[in-house]
Design an enzyme around this catalytic site. Sequence first.
Site, PDB file in Angstrom:
ATOM      1  N   LYS A  86      -9.683 -20.901 -43.001  1.00  0.00           N
ATOM      2  CA  LYS A  86      -8.821 -21.165 -44.150  1.00  0.00           C
ATOM      3  C   LYS A  86      -8.902 -19.974 -45.109  1.00  0.00           C
ATOM      4  O   LYS A  86     -10.001 -19.524 -45.446  1.00  0.00           O
ATOM      5  CB  LYS A  86      -9.281 -22.434 -44.862  1.00  0.00           C
ATOM      6  CG  LYS A  86      -9.112 -23.677 -44.018  1.00  0.00           C
ATOM      7  CD  LYS A  86      -9.685 -24.900 -44.709  1.00  0.00           C
ATOM      8  CE  LYS A  86      -8.978 -25.227 -45.998  1.00  0.00           C
ATOM      9  NZ  LYS A  86      -9.568 -26.423 -46.651  1.00  0.00           N
TER      10      LYS A  86
HETATM   11  C1  E4P Z   1      -8.187 -29.250 -48.008  1.00  0.00           C
HETATM   12  O1  E4P Z   1      -8.682 -28.654 -47.123  1.00  0.00           O
HETATM   13  C2  E4P Z   1      -8.347 -28.991 -49.445  1.00  0.00           C
HETATM   14  O2  E4P Z   1      -9.358 -28.083 -49.672  1.00  0.00           O
HETATM   15  C3  E4P Z   1      -8.573 -30.268 -50.170  1.00  0.00           C
HETATM   16  O3  E4P Z   1      -7.670 -31.236 -49.691  1.00  0.00           O
HETATM   17  C4  E4P Z   1      -8.518 -30.172 -51.670  1.00  0.00           C
HETATM   18  O4  E4P Z   1      -8.568 -31.475 -52.162  1.00  0.00           O
HETATM   19  P1  E4P Z   1      -8.926 -31.835 -53.670  1.00  0.00           P
HETATM   20  O5  E4P Z   1      -7.800 -31.355 -54.533  1.00  0.00           O
HETATM   21  O6  E4P Z   1      -9.021 -33.337 -53.673  1.00  0.00           O
HETATM   22  O7  E4P Z   1     -10.222 -31.174 -53.977  1.00  0.00           O
END
Ligand code: E4P
Length: 223
Positions: A86
């Site tokens: 990512k």
């Molecule tokens: C996914 O990989 C993201 O990092 C994650 O969904 C972020 O979610 P949040 O906004 O609930 O922290």
Amino acid sequence: MRLYIDSANIEQIRHLNEYYPISGVTTNPSILVKEDRPFLELLKEIRAVIGEEKELFVQLVGDTAEEMVEEANFIMSELTGKLAVKIPVTEEGLKAIKLLSEEKIPVLATTIYTSFQALMAALAGAKYVAPYVNRIDNLTGNGVTVVSEIAQFFESYQLSTEILAASFKNVQQIHNVCLAGAETITASPDLIEKFIAFPATASDVKAFKEEWQKAYGIDLIHS
Ligand code: E4P
């Protein structure tokens, strides 16, 4: 549609992977840090729980594209099975997406707040883009609209990049991004469990069971 678990908690992953149609696990630095364990050991244990075929996502933290490329190669050499890295859509991130996609390393472009960030990442070669639906809503934007615009761009320009919608606070947001064209979503364990939790279903099941037992005995086999 494919469903991913947005967590690094081993027990929750084990449970959801056994009961739900799960395609893999997404992590980010905050999610890994929360488990308070060495991150590589934790990622290897997640791999052991989900098996080699399901996708595991690991976020890079380098500041420059070159650092991110080095981190991606490290992750690829340390972990086994189906992996994706990512990368946040910053300028350095975009360069890293280009370099890694040329090396055929699968990339999920993350921390996306606008349709143009998603479009740039897709043109740079990202396999997935992750719009942050709830975080967009928190900034008085509309996360579902952003997902819908990304879907329109990808269709118009015939881009094969998939939308992996992320950051949700409730099932309604997930329902809406599915209708808006997200091919895949990642959600926290508590939200995934809410997908099928409905009080009327539980009470119907209880009533069916009671009627059955009154008429035939314990269950279908032992009547
Ligand atoms: C996914 O990989 C993201 O990092 C994650 O969904 C972020 O979610 P949040 O906004 O609930 O922290």
